[in-house]
Design a protein around this motif. Structure first.
Motif, PDB file in Angstrom:
ATOM      1  N   TYR A   1      22.321 -11.109  74.842  1.00 17.80           N
ATOM      2  CA  TYR A   1      21.169 -10.412  74.282  1.00 17.80           C
ATOM      3  C   TYR A   1      21.653  -9.194  73.501  1.00 17.80           C
ATOM      4  N   ASP A   2      21.125  -9.014  72.303  1.00 10.41           N
ATOM      5  CA  ASP A   2      21.460  -7.846  71.490  1.00 10.41           C
ATOM      6  C   ASP A   2      20.485  -6.699  71.722  1.00 10.41           C
ATOM      7  N   PHE A   3      19.225  -7.044  72.025  1.00 12.60           N
ATOM      8  CA  PHE A   3      18.182  -6.043  72.214  1.00 12.60           C
ATOM      9  C   PHE A   3      17.258  -6.472  73.342  1.00 12.60           C
ATOM     10  N   VAL A   4      16.676  -5.492  74.011  1.00 11.15           N
ATOM     11  CA  VAL A   4      15.632  -5.756  75.005  1.00 11.15           C
ATOM     12  C   VAL A   4      14.401  -4.950  74.604  1.00 11.15           C
ATOM     13  N   VAL A   5      13.231  -5.558  74.800  1.00 13.84           N
ATOM     14  CA  VAL A   5      11.956  -4.890  74.548  1.00 13.84           C
ATOM     15  C   VAL A   5      11.150  -4.965  75.834  1.00 13.84           C
ATOM     16  N   GLN A   6      11.010  -3.824  76.490  1.00 16.58           N
ATOM     17  CA  GLN A   6      10.188  -3.737  77.697  1.00 16.58           C
ATOM     18  C   GLN A   6       8.743  -3.460  77.283  1.00 16.58           C
ATOM     19  N   HIS A   7       7.815  -3.690  78.198  1.00 17.57           N
ATOM     20  CA  HIS A   7       6.420  -3.317  77.941  1.00 17.57           C
ATOM     21  C   HIS A   7       6.377  -1.810  77.731  1.00 17.57           C
ATOM     22  N   GLN A   8       5.629  -1.357  76.760  1.00 17.42           N
ATOM     23  CA  GLN A   8       5.638   0.042  76.329  1.00 17.42           C
ATOM     24  C   GLN A   8       4.635   0.905  77.100  1.00 17.42           C
ATOM     25  N   VAL A   9       4.726   0.901  78.415  1.00 14.99           N
ATOM     26  CA  VAL A   9       3.835   1.714  79.250  1.00 14.99           C
ATOM     27  C   VAL A   9       4.103   3.197  79.021  1.00 14.99           C
ATOM     28  N   GLY A  10       5.367   3.556  78.976  1.00 11.84           N
ATOM     29  CA  GLY A  10       5.785   4.932  78.762  1.00 11.84           C
ATOM     30  C   GLY A  10       7.299   4.967  78.685  1.00 11.84           C
ATOM     31  N   SER A  11       7.846   6.036  78.139  1.00 10.17           N
ATOM     32  CA  SER A  11       9.302   6.097  77.952  1.00 10.17           C
ATOM     33  C   SER A  11      10.037   6.086  79.287  1.00 10.17           C
ATOM     34  N   ARG A  12       9.509   6.755  80.300  1.00 11.73           N
ATOM     35  CA  ARG A  12      10.165   6.726  81.622  1.00 11.73           C
ATOM     36  C   ARG A  12      10.112   5.326  82.216  1.00 11.73           C
ATOM     37  N   PHE A  13       8.997   4.624  82.007  1.00  9.38           N
ATOM     38  CA  PHE A  13       8.867   3.255  82.501  1.00  9.38           C
ATOM     39  C   PHE A  13       9.912   2.353  81.847  1.00  9.38           C
ATOM     40  N   VAL A  14      10.054   2.449  80.529  1.00  6.57           N
ATOM     41  CA  VAL A  14      11.034   1.636  79.797  1.00  6.57           C
ATOM     42  C   VAL A  14      12.442   1.919  80.317  1.00  6.57           C
ATOM     43  N   ASP A  15      12.781   3.197  80.451  1.00  8.12           N
ATOM     44  CA  ASP A  15      14.109   3.567  80.959  1.00  8.12           C
ATOM     45  C   ASP A  15      14.316   3.057  82.377  1.00  8.12           C
ATOM     46  N   TYR A  16      13.294   3.184  83.205  1.00 11.60           N
ATOM     47  CA  TYR A  16      13.422   2.757  84.594  1.00 11.60           C
ATOM     48  C   TYR A  16      13.562   1.238  84.690  1.00 11.60           C
ATOM     49  N   MET A  17      12.786   0.496  83.902  1.00  5.59           N
ATOM     50  CA  MET A  17      12.911  -0.960  83.922  1.00  5.59           C
ATOM     51  C   MET A  17      14.312  -1.396  83.493  1.00  5.59           C
ATOM     52  N   ASN A  18      14.875  -0.720  82.506  1.00  6.36           N
ATOM     53  CA  ASN A  18      16.241  -1.042  82.098  1.00  6.36           C
ATOM     54  C   ASN A  18      17.225  -0.718  83.214  1.00  6.36           C
ATOM     55  N   HIS A  19      17.012   0.374  83.928  1.00  3.43           N
ATOM     56  CA  HIS A  19      17.868   0.739  85.069  1.00  3.43           C
ATOM     57  C   HIS A  19      17.766  -0.311  86.185  1.00  3.43           C
ATOM     58  N   VAL A  20      16.552  -0.735  86.501  1.00  2.00           N
ATOM     59  CA  VAL A  20      16.359  -1.758  87.536  1.00  2.00           C
ATOM     60  C   VAL A  20      17.039  -3.055  87.113  1.00  2.00           C
ATOM     61  N   GLY A  21      16.929  -3.408  85.834  1.00  2.00           N
ATOM     62  CA  GLY A  21      17.594  -4.603  85.327  1.00  2.00           C
ATOM     63  C   GLY A  21      19.109  -4.514  85.475  1.00  2.00           C
ATOM     64  N   GLU A  22      19.680  -3.366  85.086  1.00  2.00           N
ATOM     65  CA  GLU A  22      21.128  -3.185  85.216  1.00  2.00           C
ATOM     66  C   GLU A  22      21.568  -3.311  86.664  1.00  2.00           C
ATOM     67  N   SER A  23      20.812  -2.735  87.575  1.00  2.00           N
ATOM     68  CA  SER A  23      21.149  -2.806  89.000  1.00  2.00           C
ATOM     69  C   SER A  23      21.100  -4.240  89.505  1.00  2.00           C
ATOM     70  N   THR A  24      20.075  -4.969  89.128  1.00  2.00           N
ATOM     71  CA  THR A  24      19.914  -6.344  89.608  1.00  2.00           C
ATOM     72  C   THR A  24      20.932  -7.284  88.998  1.00  2.00           C
ATOM     73  N   PHE A  25      21.153  -7.167  87.683  1.00  2.00           N
ATOM     74  CA  PHE A  25      22.066  -8.074  86.992  1.00  2.00           C
ATOM     75  C   PHE A  25      23.525  -7.663  87.137  1.00  2.00           C
ATOM     76  N   GLY A  26      23.777  -6.413  87.525  1.00  2.00           N
ATOM     77  CA  GLY A  26      25.152  -5.939  87.663  1.00  2.00           C
ATOM     78  C   GLY A  26      25.883  -5.836  86.342  1.00  2.00           C
ATOM     79  N   THR A  27      25.131  -5.604  85.273  1.00  5.47           N
ATOM     80  CA  THR A  27      25.722  -5.496  83.943  1.00  5.47           C
ATOM     81  C   THR A  27      24.826  -4.586  83.094  1.00  5.47           C
ATOM     82  N   PRO A  28      25.402  -3.929  82.091  1.00  4.99           N
ATOM     83  CA  PRO A  28      24.567  -3.073  81.238  1.00  4.99           C
ATOM     84  C   PRO A  28      23.489  -3.873  80.509  1.00  4.99           C
TER      85      PRO A  28
END
Length: 185
Positions: free
Chosen positions: A97-124
């Motif tokens: 994947y070159d880009f990810v688009v999270q639901h645009q609830v808020g900037s903290r939500f987007v950042d947090y969803m990316n953090h949760v994804g990194e933790s679960t997938f074990g990769t950036p």
């Protein structure tokens, strides 16, 4: 409403948008939809209810945002995504994947969803595309608005693989991935 924690806060973004997306047959492998997987978790439906307003008698949507955005609910997407890929013998890190688009609830939500994804997938996570700072929460059109804006600003090179992650009250989640080459604005 008193603040963003008010249970009627989500009423501000329901039904305020529309989008039309045309999907036609691919003529080559340059533009491809790779995956579309969605999951509805009805056990959380009580966290978002439409009903008459306690204050006005008009219709309102009541959302328990604290419970809706609890860590175990936010972890539903990456766990579902990981498991669906694993069922096909695939791993997130290998998807390219070159880009990810999270639901645009808020900037903290987007950042947090990316953090949760990194933790679960074990990769950036791939580079995150967002317009929430410019347009705020655009509800149901958020992914397509981000895609449109990024294409218009020429931030998405031809041949990029984009991952879109929906998040809807009730709870609905999943993923859509596509390679974009000839899509233009």
């Amino acid at each position: 409403m008193e603040d963003s924690r008010d249970p009627q806060f989500a009423s501000l973004s329901v039904g305020d948008s529309a989008v039309a997306v045309l999907v036609d047959r691919a003529t080559d492998d340059a533009d491809v939809i790779h995956d579309i997987e969605l999951m509805t978790c009805s056990e959380y439906s009580h966290l978002c209810l439409g009903m008459p307003s306690d204050d006005t008698g008009d219709l309102a949507m009541y959302t328990n945002n604290k419970e809706m955005h609890a860590e175990d609910r936010l972890a539903l997407w990456p766990a579902f995504h990981r498991d669906r890929l694993a069922a096909d013998g695939r791993r997130f890190a290998d998807e390219g994947y070159d880009f990810v688009v999270q639901h645009q609830v808020g900037s903290r939500f987007v950042d947090y969803m990316n953090h949760v994804g990194e933790s679960t997938f074990g990769t950036p996570m791939p580079e995150s595309l967002s317009v929430v700072e410019k347009f705020a929460n655009t509800a149901t059109t958020s992914h397509y608005l981000v895609l449109h804006q990024a294409l218009m600003e020429r931030r998405i090179p031809r041949g990029s693989k984009i991952l879109m992650v929906p998040a809807a009250s009730g709870v609905v989640t999943g993923f859509l991935s596509a390679t974009v080459s000839s899509l233009e604005v």
